[in-house]
Motif scaffolding. Structure first.
Motif, PDB file in Angstrom:
ATOM      1  N   GLY A   1      -3.766  37.323  14.594  1.00 20.42           N
ATOM      2  CA  GLY A   1      -2.563  37.967  15.105  1.00 20.42           C
ATOM      3  C   GLY A   1      -1.694  38.630  14.065  1.00 20.42           C
ATOM      4  N   ASN A   2      -2.152  38.668  12.805  1.00 17.99           N
ATOM      5  CA  ASN A   2      -1.334  39.284  11.754  1.00 17.99           C
ATOM      6  C   ASN A   2      -1.648  40.766  11.537  1.00 17.99           C
ATOM      7  OD1 ASN A   2      -3.882  38.649  10.615  1.00 17.99           O
ATOM      8  ND2 ASN A   2      -3.015  38.807   8.560  1.00 17.99           N
ATOM      9  N   LEU A   3      -2.694  41.257  12.196  1.00 15.49           N
ATOM     10  CA  LEU A   3      -3.039  42.672  12.133  1.00 15.49           C
ATOM     11  C   LEU A   3      -3.053  43.260  13.537  1.00 15.49           C
ATOM     12  CD1 LEU A   3      -5.959  42.733   9.513  1.00 15.49           C
ATOM     13  CD2 LEU A   3      -3.555  43.325   9.146  1.00 15.49           C
ATOM     14  N   PHE A   4      -2.479  44.430  13.659  1.00 13.47           N
ATOM     15  CA  PHE A   4      -2.349  45.103  14.948  1.00 13.47           C
ATOM     16  C   PHE A   4      -3.045  46.447  14.869  1.00 13.47           C
ATOM     17  CE2 PHE A   4       0.267  48.107  17.554  1.00 13.47           C
ATOM     18  CZ  PHE A   4      -0.081  47.614  18.800  1.00 13.47           C
ATOM     19  N   TYR A   5      -3.819  46.763  15.908  1.00  5.95           N
ATOM     20  CA  TYR A   5      -4.536  48.032  15.963  1.00  5.95           C
ATOM     21  C   TYR A   5      -3.946  48.888  17.080  1.00  5.95           C
ATOM     22  CZ  TYR A   5      -7.607  45.441  12.950  1.00  5.95           C
ATOM     23  OH  TYR A   5      -8.081  44.696  11.897  1.00  5.95           O
ATOM     24  N   TYR A   6      -3.701  50.145  16.748  1.00  5.47           N
ATOM     25  CA  TYR A   6      -2.933  51.015  17.638  1.00  5.47           C
ATOM     26  C   TYR A   6      -3.524  52.420  17.665  1.00  5.47           C
ATOM     27  CZ  TYR A   6       0.952  53.933  19.232  1.00  5.47           C
ATOM     28  OH  TYR A   6       1.719  54.841  19.901  1.00  5.47           O
ATOM     29  N   ILE A   7      -3.567  52.985  18.864  1.00  4.17           N
ATOM     30  CA  ILE A   7      -4.052  54.355  19.031  1.00  4.17           C
ATOM     31  C   ILE A   7      -2.954  55.211  19.658  1.00  4.17           C
ATOM     32  CG2 ILE A   7      -5.689  55.841  20.245  1.00  4.17           C
ATOM     33  CD1 ILE A   7      -7.651  53.488  20.241  1.00  4.17           C
ATOM     34  N   ASP A   8      -2.672  56.340  19.020  1.00  6.25           N
ATOM     35  CA  ASP A   8      -1.986  57.430  19.698  1.00  6.25           C
ATOM     36  C   ASP A   8      -3.096  58.405  20.040  1.00  6.25           C
ATOM     37  OD1 ASP A   8      -0.669  59.697  20.515  1.00  6.25           O
ATOM     38  OD2 ASP A   8       0.855  59.642  18.948  1.00  6.25           O
ATOM     39  N   SER A   9      -3.421  58.509  21.319  1.00  6.07           N
ATOM     40  CA  SER A   9      -4.566  59.320  21.734  1.00  6.07           C
ATOM     41  C   SER A   9      -4.492  60.764  21.230  1.00  6.07           C
ATOM     42  CB  SER A   9      -4.686  59.321  23.262  1.00  6.07           C
ATOM     43  OG  SER A   9      -4.989  58.032  23.738  1.00  6.07           O
ATOM     44  N   CYS A  10      -3.288  61.263  21.017  1.00  8.05           N
ATOM     45  CA  CYS A  10      -3.127  62.633  20.537  1.00  8.05           C
ATOM     46  C   CYS A  10      -3.444  62.771  19.048  1.00  8.05           C
ATOM     47  CB  CYS A  10      -1.711  63.123  20.818  1.00  8.05           C
ATOM     48  SG  CYS A  10      -1.349  63.267  22.578  1.00  8.05           S
ATOM     49  N   ASP A  11      -3.547  61.666  18.324  1.00 12.11           N
ATOM     50  CA  ASP A  11      -3.916  61.701  16.908  1.00 12.11           C
ATOM     51  C   ASP A  11      -5.419  61.541  16.698  1.00 12.11           C
ATOM     52  OD1 ASP A  11      -1.319  62.060  16.106  1.00 12.11           O
ATOM     53  OD2 ASP A  11      -0.951  59.936  15.692  1.00 12.11           O
ATOM     54  N   LEU A  12      -6.133  61.080  17.745  1.00  9.81           N
ATOM     55  CA  LEU A  12      -7.586  60.888  17.667  1.00  9.81           C
ATOM     56  C   LEU A  12      -7.977  59.951  16.528  1.00  9.81           C
ATOM     57  CD1 LEU A  12      -8.723  64.592  18.272  1.00  9.81           C
ATOM     58  CD2 LEU A  12      -8.403  62.782  19.961  1.00  9.81           C
ATOM     59  N   ASP A  13      -7.257  58.861  16.363  1.00 10.95           N
ATOM     60  CA  ASP A  13      -7.602  57.882  15.331  1.00 10.95           C
ATOM     61  C   ASP A  13      -7.126  56.491  15.740  1.00 10.95           C
ATOM     62  OD1 ASP A  13      -4.835  57.531  14.645  1.00 10.95           O
ATOM     63  OD2 ASP A  13      -4.935  59.236  13.287  1.00 10.95           O
TER      64      ASP A  13
END
Length: 215
Positions: free
Chosen positions: A172-184
């Protein structure tokens, strides 16, 4: 190494299916159809999907089970987080109360993806309605964390296109996040308050989400 087989679930055709949430205790997969205005529960043991709508809410952005009450769920409705009651089988769920809301003057925005971490903290982001313009150009969304102690939303990121793909590592110390408009995919450290620190990794991903079932 385990092998995997992709299978189509016995579920209705979605307008925009989103937000899969696997509930280990109930052995059920919850998800929503954003523009179909419905919530769904796939029962693994029965191999059957149950569907429900909520009167007055034609757009539902996410569904998350509430710990300790197997009839309560929070859903995204416009720019609000709403508590509903559902037995997981009936074709209708009922409104209980509004938990909180954001962006009162931005009527062309709505919540998109949202998740809760292992400590029960809510994270979710808003986006501009697709019908109101090019979401790749008009980045009017904001990414929030809900502070239950203070009863308010904390802004984590601004100028978001579409918040998506929220998940954490096992500790729980790392979070993964997508902004679909950034494509990453971006990786962030999470501090003790649940806020996001400097990100370290950037992975280009151009794949479509699928539901996997071990064979």
């Amino acid at each position: 190494m385990a092998s995997y087989k992709v299978e189509q679930l016995p579920s209705p055709l979605s307008v925009l299916g989103e937000g899969p949430h696997w509930d280990v205790e109930r052995q059920s997969l919850y998800y929503n159809d954003i523009y179909g205005g419905s919530i769904h529960r796939y029962d693994y043991a029965e191999n059957k999907t149950y569907n429900a709508t909520i009167d007055g809410f034609p757009v539902i952005s996410f569904i998350i089970p509430v710990k300790g009450n197997d009839r309560h769920f929070i859903i995204g409705t416009d720019r609000k987080v709403t508590l509903v009651d559902w037995d997981g089988r009936s074709e209708k769920a009922t409104f209980v109360r509004t938990v909180g809301s954001v962006e009162p003057t931005m009527e062309d925005n709505r919540f998109n993806d949202a998740k809760v971490d292992s400590k029960g903290r809510f994270y979710g982001g808003t986006m501009r309605l697709e019908a109101k313009g090019d979401i790749f150009e008009m980045r009017l969304g904001t990414f929030y964390r809900y502070d239950a102690k203070r009863g308010e939303f904390v802004t984590l990121k601004k100028q978001i296109g579409v918040s998506n793909g929220l998940c954490w590592n096992e500790t729980g110390n790392l979070f993964y996040y997508i902004d679909s408009c950034d494509l990453d995919v971006k990786e962030y450290q999470v501090d003790e308050n649940g806020d996001l620190c400097k990100w370290f990794c950037l992975f280009a991903l151009l794949v479509s989400p699928v539901f996997l079932r071990t064979s």
